[in-house]
Motif scaffolding. Structure first.
Motif, PDB file in Angstrom:
ATOM      1  N   MET A   1      10.875   3.606  22.195  1.00 39.68           N
ATOM      2  CA  MET A   1      11.491   2.450  22.816  1.00 39.68           C
ATOM      3  C   MET A   1      12.855   2.838  23.372  1.00 39.68           C
ATOM      4  SD  MET A   1      12.335  -1.205  21.118  1.00 39.68           S
ATOM      5  CE  MET A   1      14.068  -1.262  20.781  1.00 39.68           C
ATOM      6  N   SER A   2      13.089   2.524  24.611  1.00 43.34           N
ATOM      7  CA  SER A   2      14.340   2.852  25.258  1.00 43.34           C
ATOM      8  C   SER A   2      15.179   1.584  25.424  1.00 43.34           C
ATOM      9  CB  SER A   2      14.060   3.482  26.617  1.00 43.34           C
ATOM     10  OG  SER A   2      15.253   3.724  27.282  1.00 43.34           O
ATOM     11  N   ILE A   3      16.428   1.666  25.070  1.00 46.26           N
ATOM     12  CA  ILE A   3      17.331   0.526  25.206  1.00 46.26           C
ATOM     13  C   ILE A   3      18.074   0.672  26.527  1.00 46.26           C
ATOM     14  CG2 ILE A   3      19.358  -0.622  24.249  1.00 46.26           C
ATOM     15  CD1 ILE A   3      18.465   0.344  21.495  1.00 46.26           C
ATOM     16  N   ASP A   4      18.143  -0.392  27.316  1.00 48.89           N
ATOM     17  CA  ASP A   4      18.872  -0.357  28.573  1.00 48.89           C
ATOM     18  C   ASP A   4      20.334  -0.689  28.301  1.00 48.89           C
ATOM     19  OD1 ASP A   4      19.853  -0.489  31.121  1.00 48.89           O
ATOM     20  OD2 ASP A   4      18.206  -1.676  31.901  1.00 48.89           O
ATOM     21  N   TYR A   5      21.093   0.344  27.961  1.00 48.09           N
ATOM     22  CA  TYR A   5      22.502   0.154  27.639  1.00 48.09           C
ATOM     23  C   TYR A   5      23.295  -0.326  28.849  1.00 48.09           C
ATOM     24  CZ  TYR A   5      21.577   2.626  23.288  1.00 48.09           C
ATOM     25  OH  TYR A   5      21.082   3.007  22.064  1.00 48.09           O
ATOM     26  N   ALA A   6      22.906   0.093  30.040  1.00 52.31           N
ATOM     27  CA  ALA A   6      23.646  -0.307  31.235  1.00 52.31           C
ATOM     28  C   ALA A   6      23.675  -1.827  31.371  1.00 52.31           C
ATOM     29  CB  ALA A   6      23.037   0.336  32.476  1.00 52.31           C
ATOM     30  N   LYS A   7      22.525  -2.473  31.213  1.00 50.37           N
ATOM     31  CA  LYS A   7      22.467  -3.935  31.319  1.00 50.37           C
ATOM     32  C   LYS A   7      23.267  -4.592  30.202  1.00 50.37           C
ATOM     33  CE  LYS A   7      18.140  -4.413  33.823  1.00 50.37           C
ATOM     34  NZ  LYS A   7      16.758  -4.870  33.790  1.00 50.37           N
ATOM     35  N   LYS A   8      23.194  -4.022  29.020  1.00 53.95           N
ATOM     36  CA  LYS A   8      23.913  -4.602  27.886  1.00 53.95           C
ATOM     37  C   LYS A   8      25.425  -4.441  28.057  1.00 53.95           C
ATOM     38  CE  LYS A   8      20.531  -4.723  24.258  1.00 53.95           C
ATOM     39  NZ  LYS A   8      20.357  -4.537  22.836  1.00 53.95           N
ATOM     40  N   LEU A   9      25.855  -3.289  28.540  1.00 50.31           N
ATOM     41  CA  LEU A   9      27.286  -3.080  28.747  1.00 50.31           C
ATOM     42  C   LEU A   9      27.813  -3.976  29.860  1.00 50.31           C
ATOM     43  CD1 LEU A   9      27.476   0.782  28.279  1.00 50.31           C
ATOM     44  CD2 LEU A   9      28.148  -1.000  26.660  1.00 50.31           C
ATOM     45  N   LEU A  10      27.002  -4.196  30.881  1.00 50.32           N
ATOM     46  CA  LEU A  10      27.380  -5.132  31.937  1.00 50.32           C
ATOM     47  C   LEU A  10      27.522  -6.540  31.365  1.00 50.32           C
ATOM     48  CD1 LEU A  10      27.838  -5.966  34.901  1.00 50.32           C
ATOM     49  CD2 LEU A  10      25.350  -6.068  35.143  1.00 50.32           C
ATOM     50  N   ALA A  11      26.598  -6.941  30.517  1.00 51.90           N
ATOM     51  CA  ALA A  11      26.664  -8.270  29.898  1.00 51.90           C
ATOM     52  C   ALA A  11      27.932  -8.418  29.058  1.00 51.90           C
ATOM     53  CB  ALA A  11      25.425  -8.513  29.037  1.00 51.90           C
ATOM     54  N   ILE A  12      28.291  -7.379  28.332  1.00 50.16           N
ATOM     55  CA  ILE A  12      29.515  -7.405  27.527  1.00 50.16           C
ATOM     56  C   ILE A  12      30.735  -7.537  28.431  1.00 50.16           C
ATOM     57  CG2 ILE A  12      31.030  -5.980  26.086  1.00 50.16           C
ATOM     58  CD1 ILE A  12      28.446  -4.904  24.742  1.00 50.16           C
ATOM     59  N   ARG A  13      30.803  -6.728  29.470  1.00 55.38           N
ATOM     60  CA  ARG A  13      31.953  -6.763  30.373  1.00 55.38           C
ATOM     61  C   ARG A  13      32.120  -8.149  30.984  1.00 55.38           C
ATOM     62  NH1 ARG A  13      32.955  -6.570  35.607  1.00 55.38           N
ATOM     63  NH2 ARG A  13      30.881  -5.981  36.315  1.00 55.38           N
ATOM     64  N   LYS A  14      31.010  -8.730  31.443  1.00 56.76           N
ATOM     65  CA  LYS A  14      31.083 -10.055  32.061  1.00 56.76           C
ATOM     66  C   LYS A  14      31.447 -11.138  31.047  1.00 56.76           C
ATOM     67  CE  LYS A  14      28.396  -9.344  36.166  1.00 56.76           C
ATOM     68  NZ  LYS A  14      27.437  -9.943  37.081  1.00 56.76           N
ATOM     69  N   ALA A  15      30.878 -11.057  29.849  1.00 56.91           N
ATOM     70  CA  ALA A  15      31.185 -12.053  28.814  1.00 56.91           C
ATOM     71  C   ALA A  15      32.657 -12.015  28.434  1.00 56.91           C
ATOM     72  CB  ALA A  15      30.323 -11.814  27.581  1.00 56.91           C
TER      73      ALA A  15
END
Length: 105
Positions: free
Chosen positions: A1-15
């Motif tokens: 299973m691969s985690i999409d860190y890019a999307k998660k880091l973007l979500a953190i930055r925006k939040a």
């Protein structure tokens, strides 16, 4: 299973209400690298995530980033929980303080 860190880091930055430039300043990641992984041209690897989680204002996302789980009672949330205002305003003060300390060094 691969985690999409890019999307998660973007979500953190925006939040957190951070621009790419501010996120770069806080994390020490180059602005170019942030733009590349946010645009999907290159993945954000676990090493990047680990570096970001070493920063106090982002520690609250550790469990979510790694497992997709949250534990609000332990202070572990996902970015959507930061949008209620109370967490976000605390974080903004910490970010402001962090940036001020960096300039004074």
């Amino acid at each position: 299973m691969s985690i999409d860190y890019a999307k998660k880091l973007l979500a953190i930055r925006k939040a957190e209400g951070l621009t790419q430039q501010k996120f770069s300043e806080i994390t020490g990641l180059s602005l170019g690298f942030i733009k590349i992984y946010e645009s999907g041209h290159r993945p954000a690897r676990s090493e990047t995530m680990e570096k970001i989680l070493q920063i106090e204002i982002f520690e609250k996302y550790t469990l979510w980033l790694i497992t997709d789980k949250v534990a609000p009672e332990a202070g572990q949330i996902e970015p959507a929980f930061s949008l209620d205002g109370s967490v976000k305003s605390k974080t903004k003060r910490k970010v402001q303080s962090f940036l001020t300390e960096e300039k004074n060094c």
